[in-house]
Design an enzyme around this catalytic site. Structure first.
Site, PDB file in Angstrom:
ATOM      1  N   TYR A 144       0.857  -1.187   0.000  1.00 36.39           N
ATOM      2  CA  TYR A 144       0.000   0.000   0.000  1.00 36.39           C
ATOM      3  C   TYR A 144       0.887   1.229   0.000  1.00 36.39           C
ATOM      4  O   TYR A 144       1.847   1.316   0.778  1.00 36.39           O
ATOM      5  CB  TYR A 144      -0.893   0.005   1.237  1.00 36.39           C
ATOM      6  N   ASP A 239       9.316   2.924   0.010  1.00 32.85           N
ATOM      7  CA  ASP A 239       8.244   3.562   0.767  1.00 32.85           C
ATOM      8  C   ASP A 239       8.410   3.135   2.229  1.00 32.85           C
ATOM      9  O   ASP A 239       7.983   2.057   2.626  1.00 32.85           O
ATOM     10  CB  ASP A 239       6.882   3.151   0.209  1.00 32.85           C
ATOM     11  N   LYS A 267       4.164   8.665   9.138  1.00 29.60           N
ATOM     12  CA  LYS A 267       3.799   8.134  10.460  1.00 29.60           C
ATOM     13  C   LYS A 267       4.708   8.658  11.583  1.00 29.60           C
ATOM     14  O   LYS A 267       4.428   9.703  12.133  1.00 29.60           O
ATOM     15  CB  LYS A 267       3.696   6.607  10.370  1.00 29.60           C
TER      16      LYS A 267
HETATM   17  C1  LIG Z   1       0.298   4.637   5.809  1.00 37.32           C
HETATM   18  C2  LIG Z   1       1.071   4.424   4.562  1.00 37.32           C
HETATM   19  C3  LIG Z   1       0.981   5.290   3.463  1.00 37.32           C
HETATM   20  C4  LIG Z   1      -0.027   6.406   3.404  1.00 37.32           C
HETATM   21  O1  LIG Z   1       0.184   7.341   4.390  1.00 37.32           O
HETATM   22  P1  LIG Z   1      -1.054   8.319   4.806  1.00 37.32           P
HETATM   23  O2  LIG Z   1      -0.403   9.251   5.779  1.00 37.32           O
HETATM   24  O3  LIG Z   1      -2.087   7.423   5.396  1.00 37.32           O
HETATM   25  O4  LIG Z   1      -1.515   8.983   3.574  1.00 37.32           O
HETATM   26  C5  LIG Z   1       1.826   5.088   2.400  1.00 37.32           C
HETATM   27  N1  LIG Z   1       2.703   4.077   2.389  1.00 37.32           N
HETATM   28  C6  LIG Z   1       2.819   3.220   3.418  1.00 37.32           C
HETATM   29  C7  LIG Z   1       3.842   2.133   3.360  1.00 37.32           C
HETATM   30  C8  LIG Z   1       1.983   3.348   4.521  1.00 37.32           C
HETATM   31  O5  LIG Z   1       2.061   2.462   5.509  1.00 37.32           O
END
Ligand SMILES: *Cc1c(COP(=O)(O)O)cnc(C)c1O
Length: 424
Positions: A144, A239, A267
């Site tokens: 994701y 990511d 995060k």
């Molecule tokens: C949470 C997450 C996102 C998206 O971040 P948001 O702040 O919710 O938009 C993108 N990539 C990874 C790996 C994530 O865990």
């Protein structure tokens, strides 16, 4: 445990907010519940509006590695708020946090702050395309990367929970430059490169996929991705929105010893406020506006309160032995959990302080999203509700990860192991 007030609050919320929530997994549909409404949180304890307490292993999806309402972060933020909360004009705080991030994650030679992980990834991909002049990106099934249109293809997390491989409202043409391969599948990646090589701008990967639950790389898959992207002049984009500052101070790239061209963090970096960042090699980053042709902007980007909370959090995490202690504590706990649950056919997947229980046939370790999808979601929900009824808040979907915080105590963790032993 009573949830009357939460149920009422949910009913009220659904009148004004679609589905009653501002992010789908919070609805607890995957575990057959209605959402908990939280009054406050401290350390690793959540307090709901019905007066119940839970030991939290979701921690706002990994944000609170240093615990909810951490005293140092809270007092820094309290001070910062008094000076005004946004100016649309630079502050010293942005440079301070940028300097800190680039020191901790050296592949991020420059960084730009944004407001969410979604925005960070979306901007990094635009930049990768601008830099390479190429169109395609390659992602992995079950990873994701936020909810930008062209990334909602074979996505994990809430998109997986909803049982959709895609979202309505995304024209096929928007998704046509997104190539997808199974994680840990070198052959599939090679085949895609042999077909599209000179038009692949970037390969994007969660270095520890965490949005299909935790699925660690196998057989040097990340090193292979580094090699094949370099060979074809494509960029490698890690990511690290979850793994950044989670596995080590230097993220998964330090943990695995692999240097990507671009990285996104989120995060943890906002310390509980909406902040994320993308960064990488200077020559790539310099293509961003205002100096370069790749446009990117944000009204609240580099927000002083978020910068303050991020700085304060990274200061806590920079103290000696934080990650050794966290990873040791988590490993001790997770090994005990494995001993308790694996005889019951429940497989615990883990890396560092991240873990996911899987209900796969014969308790088999998943190596990609296809394997994860074999997990019995009904059994997951039953296990989740058992823990919930006993005051433990696990991440409420099979396609998510649980997190150990530096504030979980051995007694709290041992209590979870005892509960696990009594399961069934
Ligand atoms: C949470 C997450 C996102 C998206 O971040 P948001 O702040 O919710 O938009 C993108 N990539 C990874 C790996 C994530 O865990």
């Amino acid at each position: 445990m009573k949830h009357d007030k939460s149920r009422q609050a949910f009913e009220d919320a659904t009148r004004y907010i679609p589905g009653g929530v501002n992010s789908p997994v919070r609805a607890l549909k995957a575990v057959g519940e209605t959402p908990l409404f939280i009054e406050k949180a401290k350390g690793v304890t959540l307090f709901d509006i019905d007066g119940n307490e839970y030991t939290d292993f979701c921690l706002s999806w990994g944000v609170f590695i240093a615990g909810h309402a951490n005293d140092s972060v809270t007092s820094a933020v309290r001070q910062a708020v008094l000076n005004g909360t946004s100016y649309g004009i630079p502050t010293l705080l942005e440079t301070q946090l940028a300097k800190k991030v680039t020191e901790l994650i050296p592949s991020m030679e420059q960084v730009r702050f944004v407001n969410s992980g979604t925005e960070a990834v979306m901007s990094a991909i635009r930049l990768a395309r601008g830099y390479t002049g190429r169109n395609y990106i390659l992602k992995f099934e079950g990873c994701y990367h936020g909810h930008a249109d062209h990334l909602l293809v074979a996505a994990g997390s809430g998109v997986a929970t909803a049982g959709r491989s895609n979202s309505a409202g995304v024209p096929d043409d928007f998704a046509k430059y997104t190539l997808v391969a199974p994680f840990n599948d070198k052959e599939a990646v090679k085949q895609i490169f042999s077909r599209y090589a000179d038009d692949i701008a970037a390969v994007i990967v969660e270095p520890v996929p965490a949005n299909m639950g935790v699925v660690p790389e196998q057989e040097g898959f990340l090193a292979f991705l580094r090699h094949i992207t370099a060979e074809h002049d494509s960029l490698l984009l890690f990511d690290e929105v979850i793994t950044g500052f989670r596995l080590t101070l230097g993220g998964a790239q330090q943990y695995y010893g692999i240097k990507p061209d671009l990285t996104t963090v989120g995060k943890i970096v906002g310390g509980g406020f909406p902040a994320a960042a993308f960064g990488g090699r200077r020559e790539i980053m310099q293509l961003l506006a205002p100096d370069g042709p790749v446009y990117q902007a944000g009204t609240l980007s580099g927000n002083p309160i978020a910068m303050t909370a991020g700085l304060s959090t990274l200061q806590i995490l920079s103290r000696p032995h934080v990650y050794e202690d966290l990873n040791d504590k988590a490993t001790r706990f997770i090994l005990k959990l494995k001993d308790a649950l694996e005889p019951k056919g429940i497989y615990i997947s883990h890396v560092g302080s991240m873990f996911t229980p899987y209900f796969t046939p014969e308790g088999k370790a998943p190596r990609n999203f296809g394997d994860v999808q074999q997990s019995d979601l009904g059994e997951f929900a039953r296990f989740w509700r058992y823990m919930y009824a006993n005051g433990v808040y696990l991440s409420p979907s099979q396609f998510e990860t649980n997190f150990v915080s530096i504030q979980h105590t051995d007694e709290q963790l041992d209590h979870i192991v005892e509960l696990a032993k009594d399961y069934k």
